[in-house]
Motif scaffolding. Sequence first.
Motif, mmCIF file in Angstrom:
data_model
loop_
_atom_site.group_PDB
_atom_site.id
_atom_site.type_symbol
_atom_site.label_atom_id
_atom_site.label_comp_id
_atom_site.label_asym_id
_atom_site.label_seq_id
_atom_site.Cartn_x
_atom_site.Cartn_y
_atom_site.Cartn_z
ATOM 1 N N MET A 1 -46.051 51.317 64.183
ATOM 2 C CA MET A 1 -46.382 52.517 64.937
ATOM 3 C C MET A 1 -46.670 52.171 66.397
ATOM 4 S SD MET A 1 -46.627 55.703 64.482
ATOM 5 C CE MET A 1 -47.392 57.167 64.994
ATOM 6 N N THR A 2 -47.369 51.086 66.612
ATOM 7 C CA THR A 2 -47.701 50.685 67.976
ATOM 8 C C THR A 2 -46.449 50.354 68.778
ATOM 9 O OG1 THR A 2 -49.808 49.802 67.223
ATOM 10 C CG2 THR A 2 -49.054 49.075 69.368
ATOM 11 N N GLY A 3 -45.501 49.675 68.156
ATOM 12 C CA GLY A 3 -44.247 49.342 68.834
ATOM 13 C C GLY A 3 -43.480 50.578 69.242
ATOM 14 N N ALA A 4 -43.464 51.586 68.395
ATOM 15 C CA ALA A 4 -42.774 52.839 68.711
ATOM 16 C C ALA A 4 -43.453 53.548 69.875
ATOM 17 C CB ALA A 4 -42.733 53.742 67.484
ATOM 18 N N GLN A 5 -44.770 53.561 69.880
ATOM 19 C CA GLN A 5 -45.504 54.202 70.972
ATOM 20 C C GLN A 5 -45.246 53.497 72.296
ATOM 21 O OE1 GLN A 5 -49.439 53.897 69.330
ATOM 22 N NE2 GLN A 5 -49.375 55.969 68.477
ATOM 23 N N ASP A 35 -33.784 57.865 70.852
ATOM 24 C CA ASP A 35 -33.683 57.383 69.481
ATOM 25 C C ASP A 35 -34.430 56.055 69.390
ATOM 26 O OD1 ASP A 35 -32.890 57.244 66.839
ATOM 27 O OD2 ASP A 35 -30.922 56.407 67.306
ATOM 28 N N LEU A 36 -35.331 55.920 68.448
ATOM 29 C CA LEU A 36 -36.074 54.678 68.260
ATOM 30 C C LEU A 36 -35.409 53.848 67.172
ATOM 31 C CD1 LEU A 36 -39.722 56.053 68.355
ATOM 32 C CD2 LEU A 36 -38.488 54.894 70.186
ATOM 33 N N LYS A 37 -35.247 52.572 67.453
ATOM 34 C CA LYS A 37 -34.615 51.649 66.505
ATOM 35 C C LYS A 37 -35.508 50.435 66.313
ATOM 36 C CE LYS A 37 -30.295 53.465 66.662
ATOM 37 N NZ LYS A 37 -29.607 54.017 65.594
ATOM 38 N N GLU A 46 -44.622 42.501 61.868
ATOM 39 C CA GLU A 46 -44.590 42.781 63.299
ATOM 40 C C GLU A 46 -43.169 43.242 63.647
ATOM 41 O OE1 GLU A 46 -47.074 42.570 65.626
ATOM 42 O OE2 GLU A 46 -48.421 42.206 63.939
ATOM 43 N N TYR A 47 -43.069 44.451 64.190
ATOM 44 C CA TYR A 47 -41.770 45.028 64.493
ATOM 45 C C TYR A 47 -41.553 45.138 65.994
ATOM 46 C CZ TYR A 47 -41.903 46.455 59.613
ATOM 47 O OH TYR A 47 -41.989 46.463 58.259
ATOM 48 N N VAL A 48 -40.336 44.824 66.425
ATOM 49 C CA VAL A 48 -39.919 45.076 67.797
ATOM 50 C C VAL A 48 -39.120 46.367 67.760
ATOM 51 C CG1 VAL A 48 -38.560 44.254 69.754
ATOM 52 C CG2 VAL A 48 -39.857 42.628 68.362
ATOM 53 N N VAL A 49 -39.583 47.373 68.514
ATOM 54 C CA VAL A 49 -38.948 48.690 68.504
ATOM 55 C C VAL A 49 -38.307 48.937 69.861
ATOM 56 C CG1 VAL A 49 -39.316 51.158 68.172
ATOM 57 C CG2 VAL A 49 -40.676 49.520 66.876
#
Length: 63
Positions: A1-5, A35-37, A46-49
Amino acid sequence: MTGAQEALRAMIDYVSETYNIEKIDAYLLASLCVDLKISEVVDAGEYVVSALLPLSIFNDSQE
């Protein structure tokens, strides 16, 4: 969620500065077109968005 924000906030800043529009307008544009990927998964959870915006939505012609 933080990465998307973070990705969305960075896109809003970029669009606002590059195309000289108010941040609220950039936010509205992002809500419609960005578009978020998930670009990468790092260290178990841990995601890189990435935020992607098609540049074709901007019309360069001055009519």
